[in-house]
Enzyme design. Structure first.
Site, PDB file in Angstrom:
ATOM      1  CG  HIS A  92      -7.739  -5.991   8.263  1.00  0.00           C
ATOM      2  ND1 HIS A  92      -7.063  -7.075   7.740  1.00  0.00           N
ATOM      3  CD2 HIS A  92      -7.560  -4.975   7.363  1.00  0.00           C
ATOM      4  CE1 HIS A  92      -6.501  -6.742   6.589  1.00  0.00           C
ATOM      5  NE2 HIS A  92      -6.770  -5.471   6.342  1.00  0.00           N
TER       6      HIS A  92
ATOM      7  CG  HIS B  95      -4.939  -0.720   6.106  1.00  0.00           C
ATOM      8  ND1 HIS B  95      -6.324  -0.604   6.187  1.00  0.00           N
ATOM      9  CD2 HIS B  95      -4.704  -1.924   5.548  1.00  0.00           C
ATOM     10  CE1 HIS B  95      -6.868  -1.699   5.671  1.00  0.00           C
ATOM     11  NE2 HIS B  95      -5.915  -2.527   5.292  1.00  0.00           N
TER      12      HIS B  95
ATOM     13  CD  GLU C 156      -3.215  -0.965   0.665  1.00  0.00           C
ATOM     14  OE1 GLU C 156      -3.364   0.049  -0.044  1.00  0.00           O
ATOM     15  OE2 GLU C 156      -4.085  -1.829   0.830  1.00  0.00           O
TER      16      GLU C 156
HETATM   17  O1  2HA Z   1      -1.179  -5.302   3.555  1.00  0.00           O
HETATM   18  O2  2HA Z   1      -4.209  -5.208   4.772  1.00  0.00           O
HETATM   19  O3  2HA Z   1      -5.115  -4.052   2.589  1.00  0.00           O
HETATM   20  C1  2HA Z   1      -2.267  -6.055   3.837  1.00  0.00           C
HETATM   21  C2  2HA Z   1      -3.519  -5.289   3.781  1.00  0.00           C
HETATM   22  C3  2HA Z   1      -3.894  -4.639   2.520  1.00  0.00           C
HETATM   23 ZN    ZN Z   2      -6.183  -4.432   4.581  1.00  0.00          ZN
END
Ligand code: 2HA
Ligand code: ZN
Length: 269
Positions: A143, A141, A118
């Site tokens: 999850h 970033h 990314e």
């Molecule tokens: O790099 O989460 O969206 C792994 C991710 C990409």
């Molecule tokens: Zn991701």
């Protein structure tokens, strides 16, 4: 030998990333190689570090980012795990510098670890932040389970619906994430479109941006502060879900109670 050895401020910034990566793993937000972190560390780079030779070729970023000339970044490595980065940040990430043409980067330290997939989107966000004169130097970033679950409902993807719900769950949420949660509809991970939509949401004054059915992207002064914003939002989502699991829809704080928080804390917007 590490470039961190004689540079305590740089070392502290990189180890703050490692500490954050450990939290991401323990929270269950960083399966496999999930998530990315980049931190603009330019302010910690001294003359002798600037003189170091690169250990890679100049690699094209894919975009031209005029505000990043002579900037340095710590980046999580592509395909690397957050749980490994937590133990050894310089073997699972690397420090890069942007070349004078602001279209390439070189890896300078400590090992030849290729940066996150990314990278173009992260660097585009850093370029935007510097152009705006923002003090923000870190982007994250990840999850977060409950926040991602919310985005599987069209209702919560509407502008500021999730923000209002999350703020109303516990007073701290509005106090410590005062700009709320921006929503970006599903787009292919790593795509230029996703990067553009993320910058538009940050430009719309959000520090934390939700990527539908994927994860969050957060910016702040340092990586721990970016993590804190995501953490308080996800905690609010957990409270909402806990109440639903107990069999009722939570009342939420009233608009007047939330306005009082804004007034007392002197919150923006
Ligand atoms: O790099 O989460 O969206 C792994 C991710 C990409
Ligand atoms: Zn991701």
């Amino acid at each position: 030998m590490s470039v961190l050895d004689s540079r305590p401020a740089l070392k502290a910034a990189v180890w703050q990333v490692a500490e954050t990566a450990g939290y991401l793993w323990t929270k269950g937000w960083a399966e496999r190689n999930g998530g990315n972190i980049t931190v603009n560390v330019t302010e910690y780079v001294d003359e002798s570090m600037r003189a170091l030779p690169a250990i890679s070729e100049a690699i094209p970023i894919g975009v031209e980012l005029p505000h990043l000339t002579a900037c340095w970044f710590y980046c999580k490595g592509t395909q690397k795990r957050m749980r490994d980065l937590a133990r050894d940040p310089m073997a699972n990430g690397s420090i890069i510098r942007i070349t004078d043409d602001c279209a390439h980067y070189e890896i300078v330290a400590d090992a030849l670890v290729m940066p996150t997939s990314e990278l173009p989107s992260h660097l585009s966000v850093h370029d935007y932040l510097l152009a705006k004169g923002s003090p923000y130097r870190a982007s994250l970033h990840t999850h977060p389970i409950e926040l991602v679950a919310l985005t599987h409902s069209k209702k919560y993807m509407e502008k500021d619906v999730a923000t209002k719900l999350l703020w109303s769950m516990i007073p701290e949420t509005k106090a410590f994430c005062p700009r709320g949660l921006g929503m970006v509809p599903y787009m292919l991970p790593s795509s230029v479109e996703l990067a553009k939509a993320t910058i538009e949401a940050i430009d719309d004054n959000y520090d934390v941006v939700m990527w539908e059915k994927h994860g969050v992207f957060a910016v702040d002064t340092d990586i721990m502060a970016a993590f804190d914003q995501v953490d308080v939002l996800n905690k609010a989502a957990q409270i909402y879900i806990s109440a639903r699991n107990m069999g009722f829809v939570p009342e939420g704080m009233t608009d007047a109670q939330m306005q009082e928080i804004s007034d007392v804390f002197g919150l923006p917007k």
